[in-house]
Design an enzyme around this catalytic site. Structure first.
Site, mmCIF file in Angstrom:
data_model
loop_
_atom_site.group_PDB
_atom_site.id
_atom_site.type_symbol
_atom_site.label_atom_id
_atom_site.label_comp_id
_atom_site.label_asym_id
_atom_site.label_seq_id
_atom_site.Cartn_x
_atom_site.Cartn_y
_atom_site.Cartn_z
ATOM 1 N N LYS A 1 0.470 -28.594 -17.421
ATOM 2 C CA LYS A 1 0.607 -27.142 -17.581
ATOM 3 C C LYS A 1 -0.359 -26.401 -16.685
ATOM 4 O O LYS A 1 -0.069 -25.352 -16.171
ATOM 5 C CB LYS A 1 0.298 -26.753 -19.021
ATOM 6 C CG LYS A 1 1.357 -27.187 -19.983
ATOM 7 C CD LYS A 1 0.964 -26.832 -21.411
ATOM 8 C CE LYS A 1 1.953 -27.447 -22.365
ATOM 9 N NZ LYS A 1 1.369 -28.280 -23.375
ATOM 10 N N LYS B 1 0.171 -36.600 -12.876
ATOM 11 C CA LYS B 1 1.318 -36.227 -13.725
ATOM 12 C C LYS B 1 1.529 -34.713 -13.716
ATOM 13 O O LYS B 1 0.597 -33.949 -13.446
ATOM 14 C CB LYS B 1 1.092 -36.718 -15.153
ATOM 15 C CG LYS B 1 -0.077 -36.062 -15.833
ATOM 16 C CD LYS B 1 -0.058 -36.262 -17.339
ATOM 17 C CE LYS B 1 -1.243 -35.514 -17.932
ATOM 18 N NZ LYS B 1 -1.173 -35.205 -19.309
ATOM 19 N N LYS C 1 -11.444 -34.299 -20.095
ATOM 20 C CA LYS C 1 -11.684 -32.926 -20.556
ATOM 21 C C LYS C 1 -13.086 -32.446 -20.191
ATOM 22 O O LYS C 1 -13.269 -31.309 -19.776
ATOM 23 C CB LYS C 1 -11.491 -32.828 -22.080
ATOM 24 C CG LYS C 1 -10.051 -32.859 -22.501
ATOM 25 C CD LYS C 1 -9.417 -31.479 -22.417
ATOM 26 C CE LYS C 1 -7.916 -31.498 -22.332
ATOM 27 N NZ LYS C 1 -7.268 -32.153 -23.465
HETATM 28 P P1 TYM Z 1 0.899 -32.009 -24.621
HETATM 29 O O1 TYM Z 1 1.005 -30.665 -25.242
HETATM 30 O O2 TYM Z 1 0.010 -32.170 -23.453
HETATM 31 O O3 TYM Z 1 2.305 -32.542 -24.220
HETATM 32 C C1 TYM Z 1 3.385 -32.569 -25.153
HETATM 33 C C2 TYM Z 1 4.254 -33.782 -24.936
HETATM 34 O O4 TYM Z 1 4.712 -33.818 -23.595
HETATM 35 C C3 TYM Z 1 4.390 -35.067 -23.002
HETATM 36 N N1 TYM Z 1 4.053 -34.880 -21.580
HETATM 37 C C4 TYM Z 1 4.546 -35.635 -20.589
HETATM 38 N N2 TYM Z 1 5.391 -36.682 -20.604
HETATM 39 C C5 TYM Z 1 5.721 -37.226 -19.411
HETATM 40 N N3 TYM Z 1 5.260 -36.775 -18.216
HETATM 41 C C6 TYM Z 1 4.407 -35.727 -18.155
HETATM 42 N N4 TYM Z 1 3.984 -35.276 -16.985
HETATM 43 C C7 TYM Z 1 4.003 -35.110 -19.377
HETATM 44 N N5 TYM Z 1 3.192 -34.076 -19.688
HETATM 45 C C8 TYM Z 1 3.217 -33.952 -21.043
HETATM 46 C C9 TYM Z 1 3.177 -35.583 -23.758
HETATM 47 O O5 TYM Z 1 3.089 -36.993 -23.676
HETATM 48 C C10 TYM Z 1 3.495 -35.107 -25.162
HETATM 49 O O6 TYM Z 1 4.340 -36.003 -25.797
HETATM 50 N N6 TYM Z 1 -2.103 -34.243 -27.880
HETATM 51 C C11 TYM Z 1 -0.738 -33.883 -27.623
HETATM 52 C C12 TYM Z 1 -0.124 -32.993 -28.686
HETATM 53 C C13 TYM Z 1 -0.205 -33.565 -30.035
HETATM 54 C C14 TYM Z 1 0.646 -34.601 -30.570
HETATM 55 C C15 TYM Z 1 0.178 -34.815 -31.891
HETATM 56 C C16 TYM Z 1 1.700 -35.334 -30.051
HETATM 57 C C17 TYM Z 1 -1.077 -33.203 -30.995
HETATM 58 N N7 TYM Z 1 -0.850 -33.961 -32.120
HETATM 59 C C18 TYM Z 1 0.782 -35.764 -32.708
HETATM 60 C C19 TYM Z 1 2.311 -36.282 -30.884
HETATM 61 C C20 TYM Z 1 1.845 -36.487 -32.198
HETATM 62 C C21 TYM Z 1 -0.724 -33.126 -26.306
HETATM 63 O O7 TYM Z 1 -1.703 -32.557 -25.882
HETATM 64 O O8 TYM Z 1 0.501 -33.078 -25.728
#
Ligand code: TYM
Length: 329
Positions: A197, A194, A111
């Site tokens: 967004k 990976k 980040k």
């Molecule tokens: P975020 O918003 O980046 O992504 C949400 C979920 O999607 C999964 N993900 C992926 N899985 C496989 N391949 C990819 N290319 C890929 N991109 C995203 C992420 O692993 C995630 O499961 N910090 C977290 C959000 C969060 C959270 C939590 C998740 C906040 N508190 C508590 C679980 C439990 C995040 O930024 O995910």
């Protein structure tokens, strides 16, 4: 019945990585477990969205969740900022989280590279907020993609530390979950890394078919195999990885064999992949449009979810305050 928590930041539309990394498993789990799924709008403040953007993104992601199949009758769907208990638990956990360990996390390092002009304290304590999200419901299982592994390690550490400091066996140590399989990483279309967004390498559930096709046809590949049974290059393996999720096993085997025998045509592979992605996303895209237009339904879902989620969060905070020693005179 186990308690399950997962969440997503509302910073753009859901992409295939979000679906296959997290939502797909959640859909299976909501049939049997006590499931919470939330929109992490507190987390998204680290990138300073405007009030209008924040509100629109939360609405969009909520509609996308529902369209993807998360069922408000079976699981508890809520918006993180509707639970002030999460902010309180975050504050309490921050007292036992150390700067050094937070600075060492890969996501923090990534980040600060991505936003060097905005290295705020929220970025540093991001894993603490994430731990609060999970342990506020005393969850044991967290269906997420591979990129969240380290955050989950930190969650376990903070839960364990709390138990140790206060000599209690209160918080469980939650683990990532993918039905016994390795966690999923959906690659981007740019040959490495990976799908994300903001990386410009993603395919979104809400994306129109013409745009999906264009992106897939432009995906990075190699110059073609030159020897029989050659190891597959990373860029082509990425396309196979996406194909594994959206196409039939026969289709995947067909193209893998073509690669092994050196007569693969990447144009054919991409055409098939685009078609299978479009077949997968089309029903979801249509539902997103319907749900997004139904403000009354969205507001009912958010209110119902907040009420249900607060029940468990309020109970946890009450007990945590008692454990810490905030007691009435
Ligand atoms: P975020 O918003 O980046 O992504 C949400 C979920 O999607 C999964 N993900 C992926 N899985 C496989 N391949 C990819 N290319 C890929 N991109 C995203 C992420 O692993 C995630 O499961 N910090 C977290 C959000 C969060 C959270 C939590 C998740 C906040 N508190 C508590 C679980 C439990 C995040 O930024 O995910």
């Amino acid at each position: 019945m186990e308690t399950v928590v997962s969440g997503i930041r509302p910073t753009g539309n859901l992409h295939l990585g979000n679906y296959f990394g997290a939502i797909k498993n959640f859909l299976k789990m909501q049939e049997e477990q006590n499931c919470y799924f939330f929109i992490a709008d507190y987390h998204s403040l680290t990138t300073h969205p405007t009030p209008e953007n924040l509100h629109e993104s939360v609405k969009q992601v909520l509609a996308e969740y529902l369209a993807a199949g998360i069922d408000p009758e079976k699981s508890t769907i809520y918006i993180q900022s509707d639970l002030p208990e999460i902010a309180e638990l975050y504050l309490l956990l921050n007292m036992n989280a150390y700067i050094g360990e937070l600075e060492r996390t890969t996501s923090f390092k990534d980040k600060i590279r991505a936003q060097p002009d905005n290295v705020n304290a929220g970025l540093l304590t991001y894993p603490v907020l994430m731990a609060a999200d999970i342990i506020v419901h005393k969850a044991k299982k967290v269906p997420v993609g591979k990129d969240q592994e380290q955050n989950l390690e930190m969650t376990r550490k903070f839960a364990r530390r709390f138990n140790h400091i206060y000599k209690v066996d209160y918080f469980p140590e939650p683990t990532t979950f993918n039905f016994g399989e390795d966690l999923i990483k959906i690659p981007g279309l740019d040959g490495s890394g990976k799908m994300g967004k903001s990386e410009g390498n993603g395919i979104f559930l809400f994306e129109d078919p013409a745009s999906i096709k264009k992106k897939v046809m432009r995906a990075v590949t190699d110059s073609g195999p030159s020897a029989m049974n050659q190891t597959v290059s990373e860029s082509v393996q990425n396309l196979f990885d996406i194909m594994k999720q959206v196409s039939t096993p026969d289709t995947l085997d067909f193209f893998k064999e073509k690669y092994a025998s050196c007569d693969i045509r990447y144009g054919d592979l991409k055409k098939q992949l685009a078609e299978d992605i479009i077949n997968f996303t089309t029903p979801i895209r249509e539902k997103i449009e319907d749900i997004k237009a139904n403000d009354a339904y969205l507001s009912k879902v958010a209110q119902m979810g907040a009420e249900k989620a607060r029940e468990s969060a309020v109970k946890t905070i009450k007990e945590v305050r008692e454990i810490i020693g905030f007691r009435k005179f």
